[in-house]
Each structure stands twice: as C-alpha cells, then as structure tokens.
Design a protein around this motif. Structure first.
Motif, short mmCIF file in Angstrom:
data_model
loop_
_atom_site.label_atom_id
_atom_site.label_comp_id
_atom_site.label_asym_id
_atom_site.label_seq_id
_atom_site.Cartn_x
_atom_site.Cartn_y
_atom_site.Cartn_z
N PRO A 69 -34.49 126.49 -15.60
CA PRO A 69 -33.15 127.01 -15.29
C PRO A 69 -32.94 128.46 -15.73
O PRO A 69 -32.30 129.24 -15.02
CB PRO A 69 -32.21 126.08 -16.06
N ARG A 73 -31.67 131.21 -12.92
CA ARG A 73 -30.29 131.70 -12.89
C ARG A 73 -30.13 133.13 -12.34
O ARG A 73 -29.29 133.37 -11.47
CB ARG A 73 -29.65 131.59 -14.28
N TYR A 162 -27.83 132.61 -0.76
CA TYR A 162 -27.33 132.13 -2.06
C TYR A 162 -27.31 130.60 -2.10
O TYR A 162 -27.79 129.98 -3.05
CB TYR A 162 -25.92 132.71 -2.26
N ALA A 166 -29.82 128.37 -4.44
CA ALA A 166 -29.20 127.54 -5.48
C ALA A 166 -29.59 126.07 -5.33
O ALA A 166 -29.99 125.42 -6.29
CB ALA A 166 -27.67 127.69 -5.43
N LEU A 167 -29.51 125.56 -4.10
CA LEU A 167 -29.78 124.14 -3.88
C LEU A 167 -31.25 123.80 -4.11
O LEU A 167 -31.57 122.82 -4.79
CB LEU A 167 -29.35 123.72 -2.46
N ALA A 170 -32.23 124.22 -7.87
CA ALA A 170 -31.67 123.12 -8.68
C ALA A 170 -32.42 121.82 -8.41
O ALA A 170 -32.71 121.05 -9.34
CB ALA A 170 -30.19 122.95 -8.37
N ILE B 7 -19.71 130.58 -11.82
CA ILE B 7 -20.59 131.47 -11.03
C ILE B 7 -20.36 131.27 -9.53
O ILE B 7 -20.40 132.20 -8.75
CB ILE B 7 -22.07 131.30 -11.41
N TRP B 286 -23.12 120.84 -8.21
CA TRP B 286 -24.24 120.12 -8.83
C TRP B 286 -25.38 121.10 -9.15
O TRP B 286 -25.94 121.07 -10.25
CB TRP B 286 -24.73 119.01 -7.89
N ALA B 287 -25.69 121.97 -8.19
CA ALA B 287 -26.80 122.92 -8.38
C ALA B 287 -26.52 123.84 -9.57
O ALA B 287 -27.40 124.10 -10.40
CB ALA B 287 -27.00 123.74 -7.11
N HIS B 288 -25.28 124.33 -9.67
CA HIS B 288 -24.95 125.23 -10.77
C HIS B 288 -24.98 124.52 -12.12
O HIS B 288 -25.36 125.11 -13.13
CB HIS B 288 -23.58 125.87 -10.52
N ARG B 290 -26.94 122.02 -12.81
CA ARG B 290 -28.36 121.82 -13.08
C ARG B 290 -29.01 123.08 -13.64
O ARG B 290 -29.86 123.04 -14.52
CB ARG B 290 -29.09 121.44 -11.79
N LEU B 291 -28.60 124.23 -13.07
CA LEU B 291 -29.20 125.50 -13.48
C LEU B 291 -28.49 126.11 -14.69
O LEU B 291 -28.93 127.14 -15.20
CB LEU B 291 -29.17 126.50 -12.30
N GLY B 292 -27.41 125.49 -15.13
CA GLY B 292 -26.65 126.02 -16.26
C GLY B 292 -26.08 127.39 -15.95
O GLY B 292 -25.98 128.24 -16.84
#
Lengths: 211, 326
Positions: A69, A73, A162, A166-167, A170, B7, B286-288, B290-292
């Motif tokens: 992660p 980010r 984006y 992101a998806l 994750a 974010i 959910w993705a955010h 997961r990625l913190g």
C-alpha cells in the motif's frame, strides 16, 4: 451437479466474455459514446479502445499493488496527473509513430520488474508511473476531434486512469496478503503474470517494428 | 468522516471544479417534427421545435418508399410505415420527437435519441411487440444517459454516501432517495404536479449546498439533520430531484397511451445509472481503505467546501436564470 459445475465456471466465462468485449472495442465505439454522453465520457472510454492502454495500466497497478500500500498510494496522484499532462501535450504534438514501440518497451519493463519480484523504490515507481501515463495520455489525445472539448476529454482519461489504478492496485494488495508462507503461491502467481505481461510487450513490440 | 473518503474526495474536487462545464450537457437539445397527413400517404412536414443545428442540417432519413423534401413527404399507397432515422444526432441535437397526425385516428409520437437513433413507424392500430421493445430500449437508454450527464444528481448522491457511510443505513438512504424521485417523477410526468424548470434547477443546486454543509458539520463532530435522519432527508430531496428528471421527459411530448411504459423504462434507466455510480463509489471507497489512502488535517475539510462551493456556483447561475439576468 450440473448446476454446481456451471456455477463454478461462470466467473471464468464471464471474465473471458468481458475481455473479448473490451478487446473488440474500437475508437468508433468511443466516438459513439462521445456523441451520446459527451466529451468527458468519450475520454473515459477512449483507453478501452487500445489494448496497449489496458495492459499497461493493469501492469502498472499490479506492480504498485505488489509493492504494498505505501508504494501504491502515490501512484493514485502521479498516474492521473501524468495522463492529464500527456493528453494536454498530446493534443498539440503529433506522437503516433513511436507510440506503439514505447508502450511495448514500457510493458516489457513492467513485466520484467514484476516477474523478477524486485522491490524498487517508490520514487522510481512514481517516475515510471508518470512517464507511462504521460505517454499513454499523449497517445489517447489523438482521439480528440476538432470539436472535442479538450479539457473534458483529458479529464475523462485522467479519472478513468485514477479509477482503474485504484481498483487494480487495491485488489492486488488484497490478493497478495501479508508476508506469510501460506500465501507464498499468490506472490508466485503475480510474478508469473508479470512474465506474461513481458511476453505480450515483446510480441507487441515485434508487431510495431514489423508494421 | 472515514479517512479513506478523503483522497477520493480530493479527486471529486478536481472533477467538481470542471462539472459546471459538463452540466450544460444536462440540458438536452431537442427537435420536434410534425407530420400532418393531408391526403392518403402524403404529409406536410414542419419543425415545431427547430433544433439548434438548424432544420436544414438534420439528416432525416425516411423509409425507402417515401419521397421527402421539406415540407413535402409522399409515401404513396403504402403509407408512412417503416424505419425512420436521423443520421447526425450528437451533442448539439440529442433527441427528436416525431409527431404523426393522420387524417383519421389519434396522433402518434416517436422519440429518436442518440442511444436509439432509429424508430419503426407503425400503421394505425395497437402497438406491436416490436414497438414496445423499441420504446423500452429508447427510454431505458435515455434514463441512463440522463443520470450520467446529471452531475448535480450524482454529486448529491455522492454527498449522501459520504455522510451516511457504508452499511445498512446507506441502503435505506439510497432506497428512500429512489422512492422519493420515482414518486415525484411519476406525479410530474402525469401532470399531477407542475414546477417551473428554472426555479426547480436552482432548488436542486441548493440541495447539494445543503449536503455540503451537512458534511462540514459531520467533520466537526456535530450531528446534522442528514446524519440523524438520512432516509427522511434523502426521500425529501428525492422528491425535488424527481421533478427535475421529469423535465427531461416533458419536452418530448410522449403520446398519452405510451406514457406509463415510457416513464417506467426511463425511471429504470435512471436507477441503473444511479446504481452503477453507487457501486463505483463503494468500490473506490474499498480500494482507498485497502491502500490506506488518507488526506490528513485540513485536507479532509477542503472537499466538503469544494462540493458546497461548486453547488453554490450552480445555484447562483441558475438563480440568475430564474431572475432572467443571465
């Protein structure tokens, strides 16, 4: 039993169908979306018309997710910004000739990094992400017509990038799990996927050189 | 506020600042063509609502056996039956209503949209299965398009998700919003309620300002009205947004016998578009998580102010239209 068997296999067949559907999309499809829903959605849909975008975005998100992660980010910021920058510049300059070869080279690089399981520094990952995004943004900007609202089109590409990054990143983080022996096979699976991506990059590079 | 939302919200700011440009597309550009039968198979054509691109530039294609040159349409003994299409629908002309007035019997209306650019003109009598399918495809797509182009509606739904968070309460809130806008959409479409479009659009913008304020309150630890009674607030504002959806149908002048079906398909399309947006937003949350991915400190407040500011910008712009100062 037959019902159970069908249930077991439907996600695979659905995924294959979805992939076939995406792969069959052409730039004409994106223009239909543009006529129907405007330039923002045309921009968001345009990357779906090029396999190089789909695989490159997927490979980059996979690499970012496989590094954890904290590495993934910053990509949420750098990748869309790169797409915005690329699509803004790409609207002004002709980029097409080397585009295919550059995308193939980037695919090979990302695939090899994934396959080797190298833990690259996240700053380097940011540079790669921005570079790849700028390159693909410029390439996608070629889809703009004379009447296209450039700002909305570029914004559509950036938002789509984006969301995709992101998806997938994750999902990769979730799939790879913690550093435990019991989940070691998942990391091997990600590395194997990396080798396929590198192979696809080589094939696409060969095609680009041949044409 | 959940940290993972921040974010996501930052990107919402970026999109929201450009949304005032996109929202212009929400006001569809229509054309309405009237075909009045003067003798069997022969019609006089007239644009009652001239499209913005100009009547002469509309690529109207009649069935092959018909001869058409404005204002004359001659389909001979066979009459006006078969496929009718417009070849150049686009952002400057998104829909056209074709109204056919026969010498005998009731007038019939057909709607051509970018999503469904061809319609089959039927002879007199009850609509066939094919015409119902065409009607369904047209209005389902029109509903999806309408919600996807409605940045204001989507921003309101996004604000609700932000305040309510993920869980059972969200299901209740979105359901209440759906019930609210479906009820008022039906009421407005059947003429039971009538609200002028311009003040209504200003109210819709104001509803997003309200949600923006509620987000700031939640951020400060205060329990706003939406946080306490999310379903009631969503239902009430759903009523306002539903009348807004109905305004998209009003301009098309749908034949009364087809209105219930058209309305049902249009609403279904709106729900499909809304559900897709909610699912995408939840996936990103959910993705955010997961990625913190977290925005800290003041960064968490900026998106709320951005949503409120953009909505206020819309409100002022729409208010100027109400006062006819624009």
């Amino acid at each position: 039993m037959r019902h159970g068997s069908a249930m077991k296999h439907w996600p695979r067949s659905t995924s294959a169908g979805a992939l076939a559907l995406i792969a069959s999309a052409t730039s004409a499809n994106a223009h239909i979306i543009g006529a129907r829903l405007g330039d923002f959605y045309a921009g968001a849909a345009h990357p779906l018309t090029d396999l190089a975008d789909l695989i490159l975005w997927f490979a980059l998100a996979l690499l970012a997710g496989s590094l954890g992660p904290s590495a993934a980010r910053p990509i949420l910021l750098f990748f869309p910004l790169g797409l915005l920058a690329g699509s803004s510049v790409g609207a002004e300059v002709v980029f097409a000739p080397a585009g295919g070869l550059a995308a193939s080279g980037m695919l090979v690089l990302l695939g090899l990094l994934l396959a080797a399981g190298l833990r690259i520094h996240r700053n380097l990952l940011c540079v790669i992400a921005f570079g790849a995004a700028a390159m693909r943004g410029a390439s996608n900007a070629g889809g703009m017509g004379p009447e296209t609202n450039r700002l909305l089109f570029a914004l559509g590409i950036a938002i789509a990038g984006y969301v995709a990054i992101a998806l997938v990143a994750a999902a990769t983080v979730a799939f790879r799990g913690e550093e435990t022996v019991s989940r070691g096979w998942r990391r091997i699976a990600i590395r194997a996927l990396g080798s396929w991506i590198a192979a696809i990059g080589l094939m696409m590079g060969g095609l680009a050189l041949a044409s | 506020m959940r940290p993972s939302l921040r974010i996501l919200a930052a990107w919402t700011i970026v999109s929201a600042f450009f949304a005032p440009i996109a929202v212009h597309a929400h006001e569809s550009s229509l054309g309405a063509l009237e075909l009045r039968e003067v003798r069997h198979g022969a019609y006089v054509a007239r644009w009652t609502i001239e499209p913005t691109i100009g009547a002469a530039r509309v690529d109207l294609r009649m069935p092959p056996h018909c001869f058409f040159r404005l204002p004359e349409l001659d389909c001979g003994e066979k009459g006006l039956v078969g496929a009718l299409t417009i070849g150049n629908l686009g952002s400057r002309m998104s829909a056209a209503l074709i109204k056919i007035i026969p010498m005998e019997g009731e007038a019939r209306s057909y709607t051509i949209t970018t999503a469904n650019p061809t319609v089959s003109i039927l002879g007199p009598g009850a609509p066939s299965l094919q015409s119902w399918i065409e009607l369904g495809a047209t209005y389902l797509n029109y509903g999806v398009d309408h919600i996807l182009l409605g940045a204001d509606h989507l921003l309101f739904v996004f604000g609700l998700i932000w305040i309510v968070g993920v869980g059972r309460r969200l299901i209740g809130t979105i359901t209440a919003f759906t019930i609210g806008h479906s009820a008022s959409l039906a009421a407005a479409a059947f003429g039971l309620v009538g609200v002028p479009e311009r003040p209504l659009n200003a109210c819709i913008a104001l509803s997003i300002v309200f949600v923006g304020v509620e987000i700031v309150k939640k951020r400060r630890g205060e329990a706003g009205l939406t946080a306490r009674y999310p379903s009631a607030v969503a239902g009430a504002f759903g009523l306002v947004h539903g009348v807004g959806f109905a305004s998209a149908l009003a301009g098309l002048g749908i034949e009364s016998r087809l209105l219930p079906a058209a309305l049902a398909f249009f609403n279904l399309g709106v729900e499909i578009g809304q559900l897709a947006f909610v699912l995408l937003t939840l996936s990103l949350l959910w993705a955010h998580r997961r990625l913190g991915a977290v925005l800290t400190g003041w960064g968490g407040l900026v998106p709320a102010y951005a949503i409120g500011s953009v909505a206020m910008f819309w409100f002022i712009g729409r208010l100027l239209r109400v006062l006819e100062l624009d």
